[in-house]
Design a protein around this motif. Structure first.
Motif, PDB file in Angstrom:
ATOM      1  N   ASP A  96       0.895  -1.265  -0.082  1.00 28.87           N
ATOM      2  CA  ASP A  96       0.093   0.019   0.008  1.00 28.87           C
ATOM      3  C   ASP A  96       1.026   1.301   0.160  1.00 28.87           C
ATOM      4  OD1 ASP A  96      -1.557  -2.051   0.678  1.00 28.87           O
ATOM      5  OD2 ASP A  96      -2.822  -0.978   2.203  1.00 28.87           O
ATOM      6  N   PRO A 108       1.280   3.059   4.890  1.00 30.04           N
ATOM      7  CA  PRO A 108      -0.150   3.026   5.730  1.00 30.04           C
ATOM      8  C   PRO A 108      -0.260   1.973   6.734  1.00 30.04           C
ATOM      9  CG  PRO A 108      -0.598   3.837   3.747  1.00 30.04           C
ATOM     10  CD  PRO A 108       0.710   3.367   3.482  1.00 30.04           C
ATOM     11  N   ASP A 109      -0.033   0.880   6.331  1.00 28.28           N
ATOM     12  CA  ASP A 109      -0.246  -0.359   7.406  1.00 28.28           C
ATOM     13  C   ASP A 109       0.896  -0.510   8.141  1.00 28.28           C
ATOM     14  OD1 ASP A 109      -2.211  -1.107   5.548  1.00 28.28           O
ATOM     15  OD2 ASP A 109      -1.588  -2.862   4.582  1.00 28.28           O
ATOM     16  N   TRP A 150      -6.717   4.131  11.715  1.00 25.67           N
ATOM     17  CA  TRP A 150      -5.478   4.729  11.008  1.00 25.67           C
ATOM     18  C   TRP A 150      -5.297   6.002  11.501  1.00 25.67           C
ATOM     19  CZ3 TRP A 150      -6.730   8.817   8.018  1.00 25.67           C
ATOM     20  CH2 TRP A 150      -7.899   8.682   7.352  1.00 25.67           C
ATOM     21  N   PHE A 179      -6.223  12.318   0.174  1.00 23.47           N
ATOM     22  CA  PHE A 179      -5.619  11.487   1.080  1.00 23.47           C
ATOM     23  C   PHE A 179      -5.348  12.247   2.326  1.00 23.47           C
ATOM     24  CE2 PHE A 179      -2.344   8.695   3.000  1.00 23.47           C
ATOM     25  CZ  PHE A 179      -3.139   7.452   2.831  1.00 23.47           C
ATOM     26  N   PHE A 180      -5.900  11.978   3.453  1.00 26.84           N
ATOM     27  CA  PHE A 180      -5.733  12.755   4.589  1.00 26.84           C
ATOM     28  C   PHE A 180      -4.661  12.566   5.453  1.00 26.84           C
ATOM     29  CE2 PHE A 180      -6.711  13.712   9.201  1.00 26.84           C
ATOM     30  CZ  PHE A 180      -6.910  15.058   9.028  1.00 26.84           C
ATOM     31  N   ASP A 209       0.425  12.958  12.332  1.00 22.82           N
ATOM     32  CA  ASP A 209       0.771  11.756  11.487  1.00 22.82           C
ATOM     33  C   ASP A 209       1.717  12.095  10.386  1.00 22.82           C
ATOM     34  OD1 ASP A 209       0.583   9.403  10.223  1.00 22.82           O
ATOM     35  OD2 ASP A 209      -0.765  10.246   8.821  1.00 22.82           O
ATOM     36  N   PHE A 236      -2.367   1.497  -5.676  1.00 20.92           N
ATOM     37  CA  PHE A 236      -3.386   0.989  -4.518  1.00 20.92           C
ATOM     38  C   PHE A 236      -4.348   2.081  -3.945  1.00 20.92           C
ATOM     39  CE2 PHE A 236      -4.579  -0.038  -0.316  1.00 20.92           C
ATOM     40  CZ  PHE A 236      -5.018  -1.236  -0.281  1.00 20.92           C
ATOM     41  N   GLN A 237      -3.545   3.393  -3.428  1.00 14.79           N
ATOM     42  CA  GLN A 237      -4.270   4.102  -2.554  1.00 14.79           C
ATOM     43  C   GLN A 237      -5.191   4.796  -3.500  1.00 14.79           C
ATOM     44  OE1 GLN A 237      -4.244   4.069   0.466  1.00 14.79           O
ATOM     45  NE2 GLN A 237      -2.739   2.996   1.031  1.00 14.79           N
ATOM     46  N   PHE A 280      -8.047   2.607  -3.367  1.00 12.04           N
ATOM     47  CA  PHE A 280      -8.659   2.342  -1.800  1.00 12.04           C
ATOM     48  C   PHE A 280      -9.311   3.588  -1.656  1.00 12.04           C
ATOM     49  CE2 PHE A 280      -8.663   1.157   2.294  1.00 12.04           C
ATOM     50  CZ  PHE A 280      -9.117   0.067   2.481  1.00 12.04           C
ATOM     51  N   VAL A 281      -8.454   4.716  -1.662  1.00  8.18           N
ATOM     52  CA  VAL A 281      -9.108   5.890  -0.925  1.00  8.18           C
ATOM     53  C   VAL A 281      -9.752   7.016  -1.864  1.00  8.18           C
ATOM     54  CG1 VAL A 281      -8.303   8.064   0.469  1.00  8.18           C
ATOM     55  CG2 VAL A 281      -7.216   5.937   0.955  1.00  8.18           C
TER      56      VAL A 281
HETATM   57  N1  FO1 Z   1      -7.779   5.702   4.611  1.00  9.64           N
HETATM   58  C1  FO1 Z   1      -8.818   6.313   4.100  1.00  9.64           C
HETATM   59  O1  FO1 Z   1      -9.766   5.874   3.787  1.00  9.64           O
HETATM   60  N2  FO1 Z   1      -8.750   7.744   3.683  1.00  9.64           N
HETATM   61  C2  FO1 Z   1      -7.656   8.383   4.030  1.00  9.64           C
HETATM   62  O2  FO1 Z   1      -7.594   9.645   3.726  1.00  9.64           O
HETATM   63  C3  FO1 Z   1      -6.401   7.942   4.495  1.00  9.64           C
HETATM   64  C4  FO1 Z   1      -5.313   8.352   4.974  1.00  9.64           C
HETATM   65  C5  FO1 Z   1      -4.209   7.781   5.624  1.00  9.64           C
HETATM   66  C6  FO1 Z   1      -3.144   8.411   6.201  1.00  9.64           C
HETATM   67  C7  FO1 Z   1      -2.131   7.761   6.735  1.00  9.64           C
HETATM   68  C8  FO1 Z   1      -2.223   6.309   6.822  1.00  9.64           C
HETATM   69  O3  FO1 Z   1      -1.371   5.731   7.583  1.00  9.64           O
HETATM   70  C9  FO1 Z   1      -3.208   5.523   6.539  1.00  9.64           C
HETATM   71  C10 FO1 Z   1      -4.422   6.254   5.867  1.00  9.64           C
HETATM   72  N3  FO1 Z   1      -5.502   5.706   5.505  1.00  9.64           N
HETATM   73  C11 FO1 Z   1      -6.733   6.372   4.793  1.00  9.64           C
HETATM   74  C12 FO1 Z   1      -5.741   4.329   5.570  1.00  9.64           C
HETATM   75  C13 FO1 Z   1      -5.059   3.382   4.625  1.00  9.64           C
HETATM   76  O4  FO1 Z   1      -5.470   3.902   3.278  1.00  9.64           O
HETATM   77  C14 FO1 Z   1      -5.669   2.094   4.307  1.00  9.64           C
HETATM   78  O5  FO1 Z   1      -6.406   1.454   5.274  1.00  9.64           O
HETATM   79  C15 FO1 Z   1      -4.652   1.013   3.855  1.00  9.64           C
HETATM   80  O6  FO1 Z   1      -3.842   1.309   3.093  1.00  9.64           O
HETATM   81  C16 FO1 Z   1      -5.471  -0.487   3.619  1.00  9.64           C
HETATM   82  O7  FO1 Z   1      -4.846  -1.225   4.423  1.00  9.64           O
END
Ligand code: FO1
Length: 325
Positions: free
Chosen positions: A39, A50-51, A69, A91-92, A97, A152-153, A156-157
């Motif tokens: 990811d 992220p993971d 997260w 992407f937040f 963080d 991926f992102q 996913f996002v």
């Molecule tokens: N998940 C979202 O649904 N929206 C986001 O804006 C988002 C930002 C983000 C920032 C840092 C981080 O470590 C994770 C973040 N995630 C966000 C989670 C992430 O995209 C997913 O949960 C994983 O990549 C899937 O396992």
């Protein structure tokens, strides 16, 4: 005195991190968590994992409880200012963080490996378990969808998992060396069990399994390999697992999960509510077990981890009895 159990967990993000936390509370430094890095991406000039960050924040006790997260008690000044300037705000990144991504990006640019940065960060946050990225070499997941191939992102996002998935590519996985501590844990004579956390098999666990040698080492492991099913009552506990399974033409059931991991898995743990699926799973695996797999609070996470270790303990006894006979 019986030595403390040593466990290797394979884990993705939010869903898997819940069980990783339960295991950590019971095992402390005797836990190694190998984390998906498919990811990971570079966004706004920052290297974001992220993971890895979700597992790190979860074990450090500072994850945002509302999302699972990001950091707890974060603020959004950076994102608000970015949006005002017309920047990419899909992407937040919370202000606190973001500091982790800044620090990691700088260290990587200075020549440190992702695993070295992760060890430094987890140490600073007081985590005694070993958290390792699956590889120091990037293995970006590409999602083939009916809207084209998406990073991926972006899938996913940005696209909120809306496009239908046709396939997944773990780019470079066939040559990316697994992180040495992942291999060391798999070969550790003191290891007592390997646990596949209830992460999405296709998005979060398969990238780890695609690395050279990992699947073979799991097949040859002399300790029980257990997985907790991410499917409960025909639905995913978290995220788009069920949607993706259906789009890939697979039945949304724990039996499909058992078949997916069937070449190396010794035991699939189903939710107690899915006892009627046990026979179908038992036809594919040496063992099936039931537990309360839906984790709402920390007590649930510890309780499930305790059940997983207890099941592994009974299997270790069986394996020892078989091999010493
Ligand atoms: N998940 C979202 O649904 N929206 C986001 O804006 C988002 C930002 C983000 C920032 C840092 C981080 O470590 C994770 C973040 N995630 C966000 C989670 C992430 O995209 C997913 O949960 C994983 O990549 C899937 O396992």
């Amino acid at each position: 005195m019986t030595p403390a159990p040593r466990v290797l967990a394979l884990c993705g993000g939010v869903g898997g991190a819940k069980l990783a936390l339960g295991l950590y509370r019971l095992l402390g430094e005797n836990l190694t968590v190998a984390v998906n890095t498919g990811d990971d991406f570079t966004h706004l000039g920052l290297r974001i994992c992220p993971d890895l960050d979700t597992v790190t924040y979860t074990l450090a006790g500072c994850v945002n409880p509302a999302t699972g997260w990001g950091r707890a008690d974060d603020t959004d000044h950076f994102m608000t200012a970015l949006a005002q300037l017309g920047g990419e705000d899909w992407f937040f990144l919370g202000d606190r963080d973001r500091e982790l991504h800044v620090e990691r990006t700088q260290r990587l640019a200075a020549g440190e490996s992702l695993s070295a940065v992760t060890t430094a960060v987890t140490g600073r946050l007081g985590i005694t378990a070993t958290i390792v990225p699956m590889s120091d070499t990037p293995v970006p997941t590409l999602v083939d969808t009916d809207a084209g191939a998406l990073a991926f992102q972006h899938y996913f996002v940005r696209e909120r998992c809306r496009p239908a998935v046709r396939g997944l590519r773990y780019q470079g996985a066939d040559t990316a060396p697994p992180e040495p501590r992942l291999l060391a844990a798999l070969a550790d004579p003191g290891l007592t069990a390997i646990v596949i956390c209830p992460s999405n098999p296709w998005l979060s666990v398969d990238p780890l399994l695609a690395l050279p040698g990992v699947r073979e080492l799991l097949r040859a492991a002399p300790v029980p390999v257990l997985a907790v099913s991410p499917i409960v009552g025909g639905r995913a506990i978290k995220g788009p697992t069920a949607k993706i399974m259906a789009e890939l033409g697979l039945a949304v059931s724990s039996r499909t999960i058992a078949a997916h991991y069937g070449d190396f898995l010794d035991c699939l743990i189903l939710d107690r509510g899915d006892a009627d699926e046990a026979d179908a799973v038992a036809a594919l695996l040496p063992r099936v077990a039931l537990a309360d797999t839906v984790m709402h609070d920390e007590a649930d996470k510890i309780a499930l981890a305790r059940e997983v270790l207890a099941i592994a303990g009974t299997m270790t006894a069986t394996i020892t009895a078989t091999t010493t006979r």
